[in-house]
Scaffold this active site. Structure first.
Site, PDB file in Angstrom:
ATOM      1  N   GLY A   1      11.565   0.078  -1.527  1.00 23.41           N
ATOM      2  CA  GLY A   1      10.386   0.554  -2.233  1.00 23.41           C
ATOM      3  C   GLY A   1       9.110  -0.169  -1.802  1.00 23.41           C
ATOM      4  N   HIS A   2       7.984   0.364  -2.253  1.00 27.20           N
ATOM      5  CA  HIS A   2       6.658  -0.145  -1.925  1.00 27.20           C
ATOM      6  C   HIS A   2       6.488  -1.618  -2.297  1.00 27.20           C
ATOM      7  CE1 HIS A   2       5.185  -0.493  -6.086  1.00 27.20           C
ATOM      8  NE2 HIS A   2       6.017   0.506  -6.325  1.00 27.20           N
TER       9      HIS A   2
END
Lengths: 320, 320, 320
Positions: B220-221
């Site tokens: 994820g980011h």
């Protein structure tokens, strides 16, 4: 991997700068890692813990980092770093080729097979007749696709194994064991979208005929699926696993490496299989148990509060 | 995101139609969301619950929807809708560019790196030397790939964050927080097939050198992996996670957002980690606990029937 | 699937070499599998167990392998192999078309929509306005994408259903039920990278407006998501599932086939939902239970050793 033709041990000992012991006049017909060795094969070992396993395996010739007793009829190639010797052999016989076009002119593709746009087909790939290869599928070098195979969009066949030599004294701990194996998809197999099937490190990853894979299924290196297996979405099968015929893995199941699953066994959704399991049974849970046992366990867990109250009541009644 | 050059607050207050309070003569050097703010950064906040966190953070300049006391040396930009102000700044400094060809002429690619057919490389992407980028890999704008990196087929580097502003009074509840961050892959990293690595919302998603990712791994980011991490197939790491060095996540593990995992910790297959966990330990289960604790629990569960029968027997013997 | 125009039963009975019984003068307006039948539809059934369900369904015309009593106003088409008759109809009205270029000239794409390089768009696909289709996305024939839709890199829309007719007396056990349905993505939907959304077998797979899917989400055939659903990374939704509005599925959740989930319900990470669940609740676990129940269970499991010691102590004290 089989060599294009038998390779004399004397040439190999020079190529690897190795000391040759035992049946020095022989020739090797291939090279494999320990899970896949056959008669005529080279294998390598660099830790005393695994010496006997390799020396006693089907392999005829052992690349080893210590002079040990050589089993009769076999030969040892003694080098300081057997893993590096393995890599040197693989690089020599399976050099990097690359591809400057999406469909390699050195691939063989059945005339009645249909490839959508965006497909990549590597060198020496073989694709049979009446196959349907959907857009943006990737089939890397040397893989073999049978007849009547469907591969849906975005799937990758023949990615390299996730298989590393570990040494925490190096700055970079994990050194890739180069893959020289293949993926072999037998006839009448259907593979969903977004799947990844790794090639064997030195042998073949095999999808048995009649098998059906849903979307986002991962199959690790050297795993072998029997005939008519059914794998639902997001199943992950690690490396060197053997699935029998007619095995069913429901959605999001995970299978640990180097184990086997018997014929016709069913693993229910989200289960995690950590060790080999028998034929003709149903498993559930993470870690997986026989489904009937696991379901009884869930019932027992729900009875804990009842147990607690029984004990509390009796404690009061008996004054304890 | 850093601005190409410092941006004066007076220009910003006009651009955003904002009331400027505090250190009005200063300039901002970048903009970040709260998890990644540094000195000189703009940040935004639109809920009183988070006012103090943002005002006291490393950020120098706060876009806010209410006049509050400004910490010394900092400045406030007061607007009605801080989230819209953030989006306006990102759109201005990181406008949509698009690509009319697969390999952007504005990307920088090391001469010794090899790209297979079907690869997409976006604008301003940097790829180092001796990299191997397999077919149909996608590397979106601004991402940075070091030296000696392998990215296998179909993997996506730099997808946009799954990070939304939620407002259930709108017809459309979830409004995307535009990503202006990057993915940075350090040297000597190997990434499997079919992976997705989201760019930072405003900062960097980082894969530390020596790390190895198997197939279908999702990062994820803004998550940061240390050096020599090993992530097996179908692992999912949510946003803004910190993994130490030498962390091992086995197959299908899930890691919740904004937590940290200490150096050399191992998480066993299919576990789900919901909160930060310590270094040098082994975890298992969903929710994950220390593996030794979890394994003892499984043994205790199997003993419930025995417990039950003990109580029943005693009840009969004692007449209760 | 709706036919291009009504098809007379008399033509169909000749085409299928079927015996026609009942309302012989009627025309069929479409064909559907049992989960999706509407008035005017053909449906097929080949097992006595399901005869009544099909005869009493909304379908007007039943392809069946035995002469049974025909409900008033309906008609039967009696053939030896109803499944083969279904396949013959689908092949006739939805023949394989293929694509010799990545963007079909028979697709309709809004002028304000942006397609990156490497995108595949099949025949009769419709894409609305202001969409953003990232590199290497695949959209197969007949799918419909609304306005303001984002589809990130490598995602596949319209893969064929994982839906098979099983017969273990054939060498190949699993025969694919041909997909003639579509995927319909409503307006204002955002889909992450590496997702796969299967088309309906005969009806539509629908992603409701305002919904957001993270990376590597799998949606099975004929499933329908309501508005403003939020699905985190690596979620798998099997076939013919109905999600209400505002449903949230956190990471790695799995949803079994043909069930429904009520509005605004939340399923926590890694849970497995095996049966239909209610609206406005929170679920956890595999198999999933209400989260509050599941969490109490986990507390009870931790108290088993205490229970054990209580019993042991009392046994000693009471001499049992």
């Amino acid at each position: 991997m089989k060599f294009p033709s038998p390779v004399s041990l004397s040439w190999l000992s020079e190529f690897l700068d190795a000391k040759l012991v035992g049946n020095t006049g022989a020739s090797a017909t291939g090279i494999n890692e320990i899970h896949k060795v056959e008669k005529g094969d080279l294998v390598f070992v660099d830790h005393p813990k695994y010496y006997q396993k390799c020396l006693q395996s089907a392999a005829s010739f052992i690349i080893i980092n210590q002079a040990v007793e050589c089993p009769p009829g076999k030969a040892l190639l003694i080098v300081e770093q057997p893993f590096e010797a393995y890599l040197k052999i693989v690089r020599h016989f399976r050099p990097f080729e690359g591809s400057d076009q999406p469909i390699s002119p050195r691939a063989t593709i059945g005339k009645t097979s249909y490839l959508y746009p965006g497909v990549f087909v590597g060198n020496q790939v073989q694709i049979g007749e009446r196959c349907m290869i959907h857009p943006n599928v990737v089939i890397m070098d040397h893989c073999v696709i049978g007849d009547d195979v469907v591969i849906q969009a975005g799937t990758v066949i023949g990615s390299d194994a996730f298989y590393y030599n570990t040494n925490k004294n190096r700055a970079s701990w994990y050194k890739r064991m180069l893959s020289c194996g293949r993926v072999v998809i037998e006839d009448d197999v259907e593979i969903g979208a977004g799947c990844t099937i790794d090639r064997g490190v030195s042998g073949d990853t095999v999808i048995g005929s009649g098998s059906r894979l849903d979307n986002m299924v991962h199959i690790g290196h050297d795993s072998v699926l029997g005939k008519n297996c059914l794998l639902a979405a997001q199943v992950a099968v690690a490396g060197a696993v053997e699935l029998g015929n007619g095995v069913i893995l429901w959605g999001q199941v995970g299978i640990n490496k180097t184990l086997s699953i018997g014929d016709h066994t069913v693993v229910l959704a989200q289960s995690g299989v950590g060790g080999s399991i028998e034929a003709n049974k149903i498993y559930f849970g993470s870690p997986a148990e026989e489904a009937s046992v696991k379901k009884r366990e869930l019932v027992w867990i729900r009875r804990i509060p009842e147990l607690w109250h029984k004990i509390m009541d009796r404690g009061e009644q008996s004054g304890l």
